[in-house]
Each structure stands twice: as C-alpha cells, then as structure tokens.
Motif scaffolding. Structure first.
Motif, PDB file in Angstrom:
ATOM      1  N   PRO A  15     107.115  75.747 118.922  1.00 45.31           N
ATOM      2  CA  PRO A  15     105.401  76.211 119.839  1.00 45.31           C
ATOM      3  C   PRO A  15     104.480  77.001 118.850  1.00 45.31           C
ATOM      4  O   PRO A  15     103.359  76.624 120.057  1.00 45.31           O
ATOM      5  N   ARG A  16     104.528  78.387 119.143  1.00 44.94           N
ATOM      6  CA  ARG A  16     104.184  79.109 118.814  1.00 44.94           C
ATOM      7  C   ARG A  16     103.346  78.934 117.784  1.00 44.94           C
ATOM      8  O   ARG A  16     102.232  78.890 116.920  1.00 44.94           O
ATOM      9  N   THR A  17     104.247  78.599 116.491  1.00 39.69           N
ATOM     10  CA  THR A  17     103.434  78.119 115.531  1.00 39.69           C
ATOM     11  C   THR A  17     102.919  76.935 115.295  1.00 39.69           C
ATOM     12  O   THR A  17     101.253  77.013 114.975  1.00 39.69           O
ATOM     13  N   ARG A  18     102.877  76.427 116.369  1.00 35.03           N
ATOM     14  CA  ARG A  18     102.142  75.025 116.792  1.00 35.03           C
ATOM     15  C   ARG A  18     100.813  75.265 117.299  1.00 35.03           C
ATOM     16  O   ARG A  18      99.872  75.128 116.793  1.00 35.03           O
ATOM     17  N   ALA A  19     100.339  76.208 118.159  1.00 36.94           N
ATOM     18  CA  ALA A  19      99.589  76.861 118.948  1.00 36.94           C
ATOM     19  C   ALA A  19      98.551  76.954 117.814  1.00 36.94           C
ATOM     20  O   ALA A  19      97.718  77.549 118.170  1.00 36.94           O
ATOM     21  N   ILE A  20      98.860  78.514 116.878  1.00 39.77           N
ATOM     22  CA  ILE A  20      98.942  79.307 116.413  1.00 39.77           C
ATOM     23  C   ILE A  20      98.100  78.394 115.291  1.00 39.77           C
ATOM     24  O   ILE A  20      96.651  78.494 114.825  1.00 39.77           O
ATOM     25  N   PHE A  21      98.399  77.648 114.466  1.00 38.42           N
ATOM     26  CA  PHE A  21      98.093  76.514 113.229  1.00 38.42           C
ATOM     27  C   PHE A  21      96.856  75.989 114.016  1.00 38.42           C
ATOM     28  O   PHE A  21      95.496  75.927 113.341  1.00 38.42           O
ATOM     29  N   LEU A  22      97.249  75.624 115.159  1.00 34.36           N
ATOM     30  CA  LEU A  22      95.684  74.835 115.492  1.00 34.36           C
ATOM     31  C   LEU A  22      94.707  75.426 115.697  1.00 34.36           C
ATOM     32  O   LEU A  22      93.131  74.996 116.241  1.00 34.36           O
ATOM     33  N   ALA A  23      95.135  76.962 116.118  1.00 30.49           N
ATOM     34  CA  ALA A  23      93.842  77.184 116.746  1.00 30.49           C
ATOM     35  C   ALA A  23      93.004  77.897 116.047  1.00 30.49           C
ATOM     36  O   ALA A  23      91.383  77.949 115.915  1.00 30.49           O
ATOM     37  N   VAL A  24      93.733  78.453 114.384  1.00 32.20           N
ATOM     38  CA  VAL A  24      93.055  78.890 113.524  1.00 32.20           C
ATOM     39  C   VAL A  24      92.355  77.526 112.359  1.00 32.20           C
ATOM     40  O   VAL A  24      91.361  77.610 112.333  1.00 32.20           O
ATOM     41  N   GLN A  25      93.306  76.333 112.902  1.00 31.14           N
ATOM     42  CA  GLN A  25      93.501  75.659 111.752  1.00 31.14           C
ATOM     43  C   GLN A  25      92.492  74.352 112.369  1.00 31.14           C
ATOM     44  O   GLN A  25      91.301  73.586 111.493  1.00 31.14           O
ATOM     45  N   LEU A  26      92.545  73.644 114.034  1.00 30.29           N
ATOM     46  CA  LEU A  26      91.631  72.486 114.084  1.00 30.29           C
ATOM     47  C   LEU A  26      90.362  73.663 115.228  1.00 30.29           C
ATOM     48  O   LEU A  26      89.324  72.843 114.540  1.00 30.29           O
ATOM     49  N   ASP A  27      90.283  75.142 115.814  1.00 29.37           N
ATOM     50  CA  ASP A  27      89.596  74.909 116.786  1.00 29.37           C
ATOM     51  C   ASP A  27      88.446  75.794 115.729  1.00 29.37           C
ATOM     52  O   ASP A  27      87.721  76.263 116.167  1.00 29.37           O
ATOM     53  N   GLY A  28      89.303  76.369 114.525  1.00 30.13           N
ATOM     54  CA  GLY A  28      88.670  77.398 113.663  1.00 30.13           C
ATOM     55  C   GLY A  28      88.196  78.431 113.848  1.00 30.13           C
ATOM     56  O   GLY A  28      87.721  79.355 113.350  1.00 30.13           O
ATOM     57  N   LEU A  29      89.604  79.517 114.666  1.00 27.82           N
ATOM     58  CA  LEU A  29      89.457  80.582 115.109  1.00 27.82           C
ATOM     59  C   LEU A  29      90.060  81.681 113.914  1.00 27.82           C
ATOM     60  O   LEU A  29      90.673  81.172 113.514  1.00 27.82           O
ATOM     61  N   SER A  30      88.646  82.238 114.473  1.00 27.53           N
ATOM     62  CA  SER A  30      89.909  83.590 113.245  1.00 27.53           C
ATOM     63  C   SER A  30      91.145  83.999 113.498  1.00 27.53           C
ATOM     64  O   SER A  30      91.011  84.060 114.760  1.00 27.53           O
ATOM     65  N   TYR A  31      92.263  85.035 112.641  1.00 28.14           N
ATOM     66  CA  TYR A  31      92.923  85.052 112.967  1.00 28.14           C
ATOM     67  C   TYR A  31      92.774  85.998 114.158  1.00 28.14           C
ATOM     68  O   TYR A  31      93.737  86.392 115.265  1.00 28.14           O
ATOM     69  N   GLU A  32      91.940  87.533 114.544  1.00 27.95           N
ATOM     70  CA  GLU A  32      91.351  87.636 115.671  1.00 27.95           C
ATOM     71  C   GLU A  32      91.039  87.160 116.345  1.00 27.95           C
ATOM     72  O   GLU A  32      92.535  87.918 118.078  1.00 27.95           O
ATOM     73  N   LYS A  33      90.600  86.406 116.935  1.00 22.26           N
ATOM     74  CA  LYS A  33      90.199  85.568 118.120  1.00 22.26           C
ATOM     75  C   LYS A  33      91.590  84.507 118.237  1.00 22.26           C
ATOM     76  O   LYS A  33      91.947  84.116 119.352  1.00 22.26           O
ATOM     77  N   ALA A  34      92.431  84.029 117.095  1.00 14.93           N
ATOM     78  CA  ALA A  34      93.407  83.458 117.781  1.00 14.93           C
ATOM     79  C   ALA A  34      94.504  83.956 118.499  1.00 14.93           C
ATOM     80  O   ALA A  34      95.074  83.844 119.656  1.00 14.93           O
ATOM     81  N   ALA A  35      94.583  85.493 117.588  1.00 11.18           N
ATOM     82  CA  ALA A  35      95.570  86.439 118.129  1.00 11.18           C
ATOM     83  C   ALA A  35      95.409  86.604 119.676  1.00 11.18           C
ATOM     84  O   ALA A  35      95.850  87.333 120.792  1.00 11.18           O
ATOM     85  N   GLU A  36      93.718  87.316 119.922  1.00 12.54           N
ATOM     86  CA  GLU A  36      93.555  87.465 121.689  1.00 12.54           C
ATOM     87  C   GLU A  36      93.957  86.417 122.516  1.00 12.54           C
ATOM     88  O   GLU A  36      93.586  86.482 123.366  1.00 12.54           O
TER      89      GLU A  36
END
Length: 171
Positions: free
Chosen positions: A124-145
């Motif tokens: 679940p965590r890996t999927r959420a992070i993966f989608l936030a960065v790859q699909l939503d286009g968030l930077s690492y910092e924004k995804a972390a936040e």
C-alpha cells in the motif's frame, strides 16, 4: 529438479484430465459466476493454462490445481470488468465527438489491465508513493509531504515500485 515430459504424454494427460474434470470445473465456475457462458470460457482458459504449463500428466490433486487456476481467472475477469466499467464511466464524461475506435478501446483496456497487474504486487505505501510521483507528477518532496513520510522513504519506495514494474513487464 524437473523432468522433461514427452509432448505426447502431456497430450494424453490433458485429454484424460479434461474428460474427467471439465464438467466439474464448469459447474464450479458457474456457481461462482452465475453465467454459463463465462464459466465455459474460463474452464477452457483453465485447460489452456494447464496445456501451456505441461503439467497435466503429473497432477496429484487435479481438482485443487484446476480450481486454483480457475480462481485466478475469475479474479482477473472481475478485475477486468471493474476496470472496463471505470473506463466507460470516464469515457461518458468526455465530449460526444470523442469516441475511440473498437481497436483503441481494446488497447486502452489491455493497457489498464497491465498497469493494474503491475500495481497489484506493490504494498500500500509503495503503491501510494509510486502513484503520487508517477501519476500525479508530484516531486519527491511534495509526495513526502502529502503522505507524511520522509523524502528518503519516497526514494526507497519509488525505486522498489519501479523495479517491481520492470520485473512484471519482463515476465
């Protein structure tokens, strides 16, 4: 250590397996699907997988083996239908003049299924992070936040997700 089974032996084994268990498997699937046509299709797909795996002549518990394969096919069927419904709902929101061809429609659904299979194996965590960065286009910092994790956690899980997708794609 595996042994090579001559092709004729597999064919005879598959024929016997089919003759002895196809009616049972069709009934087993019909109970789960409430559709004789879907049950017949998935029963055939199950025996095709057995044929491709070349395991027909070496089964100790054939019904358990067939049910395991069929159960996975039922899950795939429901997953595909769910994705197709979501896609059709999204398509209905598009302007009327946008109507993809049947070929494009099939390609999009196959692509969605491939992506779904890739993401299914992620935690679940890996999927959420993966989608936030790859699909939503968030930077690492924004995804972390957004996900209340550290940037290093985002990097670690994104790498894990990318590796998983590469392995699934290569399989």
């Amino acid at each position: 250590m595996s042994t090579v089974v001559p092709a004729g032996t597999v064919h005879c084994g598959l024929e016997t397996l089919y003759r002895e268990h196809s009616t049972w498997l069709h009934g087993w699937l019909r109970q789960r699907l409430n559709s004789s046509a879907d049950a017949a299709d998935l029963a055939q797909d199950t025996f095709i997988r057995v044929l491709l795996a070349r395991t027909a002549s070496t089964l100790n518990q054939p019904r358990h083996y067939l049910a395991t394969i069929a159960r996975g096919l039922v899950i795939d069927l429901y997953r595909r239908r769910s994705l197709e419904t979501a896609y059709l709902e999204a398509l209905a929101l598009q302007p009327e003049n946008y109507a993809p061809s049947a070929e494009t429609h099939a390609t999009i659904l196959d692509t969605l299924m491939t992506i779904d299979r890739m993401l299914d194996g992620l935690g679940p965590r890996t999927r959420a992070i993966f989608l936030a960065v790859q699909l939503d286009g968030l930077s690492y910092e924004k995804a972390a936040e957004r996900l209340s994790v550290s940037v290093s956690t985002v990097r670690k899980h994104l790498a894990r997700g990318l590796m998983h997708c590469l392995l699934v794609e290569g399989a």
